[in-house]
Design a protein around this motif. Sequence first.
Motif, short mmCIF file in Angstrom:
data_model
loop_
_atom_site.label_atom_id
_atom_site.label_comp_id
_atom_site.label_asym_id
_atom_site.label_seq_id
_atom_site.Cartn_x
_atom_site.Cartn_y
_atom_site.Cartn_z
N ALA A 184 0.82 -1.21 0.00
CA ALA A 184 0.00 0.00 0.00
C ALA A 184 0.86 1.26 0.00
N GLN A 185 1.96 1.23 0.77
CA GLN A 185 2.82 2.40 0.87
C GLN A 185 3.63 2.62 -0.41
N TYR A 190 0.87 2.30 -3.93
CA TYR A 190 -0.30 3.17 -4.03
C TYR A 190 -0.18 4.44 -3.19
N VAL A 210 -0.42 5.05 0.06
CA VAL A 210 -1.35 5.23 1.17
C VAL A 210 -0.84 4.44 2.36
N LEU A 215 -1.72 1.86 5.10
CA LEU A 215 -2.66 0.81 5.51
C LEU A 215 -2.33 0.45 6.95
N ILE A 272 -6.47 -3.43 -2.21
CA ILE A 272 -5.69 -2.25 -1.79
C ILE A 272 -5.83 -1.14 -2.80
N SER A 327 -7.31 2.44 -1.77
CA SER A 327 -6.44 3.61 -1.84
C SER A 327 -7.16 4.84 -2.37
N SER A 328 -8.20 4.63 -3.18
CA SER A 328 -8.94 5.76 -3.72
C SER A 328 -10.06 6.22 -2.79
N GLY A 367 -5.24 9.74 2.83
CA GLY A 367 -4.23 8.75 2.50
C GLY A 367 -4.06 7.66 3.54
N VAL A 426 -5.90 4.17 5.27
CA VAL A 426 -6.94 3.14 5.16
C VAL A 426 -7.11 2.50 6.53
#
Length: 430
Positions: free
Chosen positions: A244-245, A248, A250, A252, A275, A279-280, A285, A287
């Motif tokens: 995720a980091q 994308y 973000v 998590l 994910i 992310s959207s 930013g 989750v």
Amino acid sequence: MCERQHRRGLLGESTPDETACPPWRFPAAPGIPLAGMRGVSLLIYRVYSKAGGRYGRWEAEIGVDRLLYTCGAMAKRATKRGPSGGGGSGGGSGKSSGGEGPGVQTRAMILHGKDPFLRSLHTDKLREALSEAGVDAEVMRFDGASAGVADVLDECRTLGLMQQHKIVVVDEADEWLKDGGAGARPRDVVERYLESPSETATLVLRAETWHKGKIDTLVAKCGCVIKCEKPDDRTAASWAVQRAQKRYGVVLERDAAAALVSLCGAELGRLDTEIAKLSSAGEGGVVTAALVREMVGYSREQAFWDVQEALLSGDAEYALRKVRELMTVSRLPATLVRYGMLDVARKLHAASRMLAEGAHPAAVSKELKLWGVTKEPLLEGARRCGVGKGAAAVRLAVEADLAAKTGLGDEDRGAEVAALGLVRLVGGGR
């Protein structure tokens, strides 16, 4: 004459008569690794053949000179900063700067295991490592069930005109290496290639099943062998946080990652898809676990066990809420919910009969293949309901399934009514 002198200077020796000594037999120039010229030989041979076996025209000589000059320059660049890395030695541990895995020195790689997402992921890592080193790589894919060994290895040895490096991927590599009968064994041919692999290509063998042998040892010397199997839940959660980091951008949260794995299982392909969706939707930013539970549906395997766990809980309110959640939020088909009911009812009836006949609970569990979170609740429910209620549970589940398949009433509502009836039979409403 000027062009011939130019060629002599590039090759580092006097140029004999072209008809007597074809240009692809010339040794490499000083400072250019011989391995860097191996892939050039086939291209020069093709130009030589198209010229009618001799260079009777000045234009043909210019074309060959320019080809040699271009390939020589590319070989020099590969020696300085390209994927050979170690001065064209072709060795290396196959490790990137971040640890084990594909890197710029990888000349061969085996990716075997049942997780296709991991196999693709490691292939992408190889291309990213080359790109970070400033090497333009082209990916060539072959189907191992139909491709010939000679075709694949020729592709590895042939230098591309536009790209500095080739990633030659063979899917179903286990089929590709099977003995085809007459002629040299494919494994022997590949082993000879791996003893001195091309400096301008990386051979990637991907397969779901793999038989370890000499090829593994040779690949380990010039690359890496990676087993692509499904990870455990803790490893999958850690991977999800990092993915995720890095991919994308973000954050998590740890509890969110654990919730995601509990819903989707440790399937990295599905985790990556979820994910990307989360992310959207994450605010700022980030989750959270609440967002995961709101947006992510159950996997069918997990949902099946959740249906059975809810039915065996003896709590009518909890069971009804769980069944509705699975059908509306997770969009679980009512057919699967009814199948879960039939499975529970069948096992309840069989377990109650065996226990009534004096069978040991361990023998009952082995016979009915009871395991996981539903094992103990099912045995306890069988003791409470007895043989009579066990038979009634089977009758109720069968009637609900028959009604849905014959169009009698609403399918979802019928599943909810049947769930309530099963819960009352198992332990009574609370």
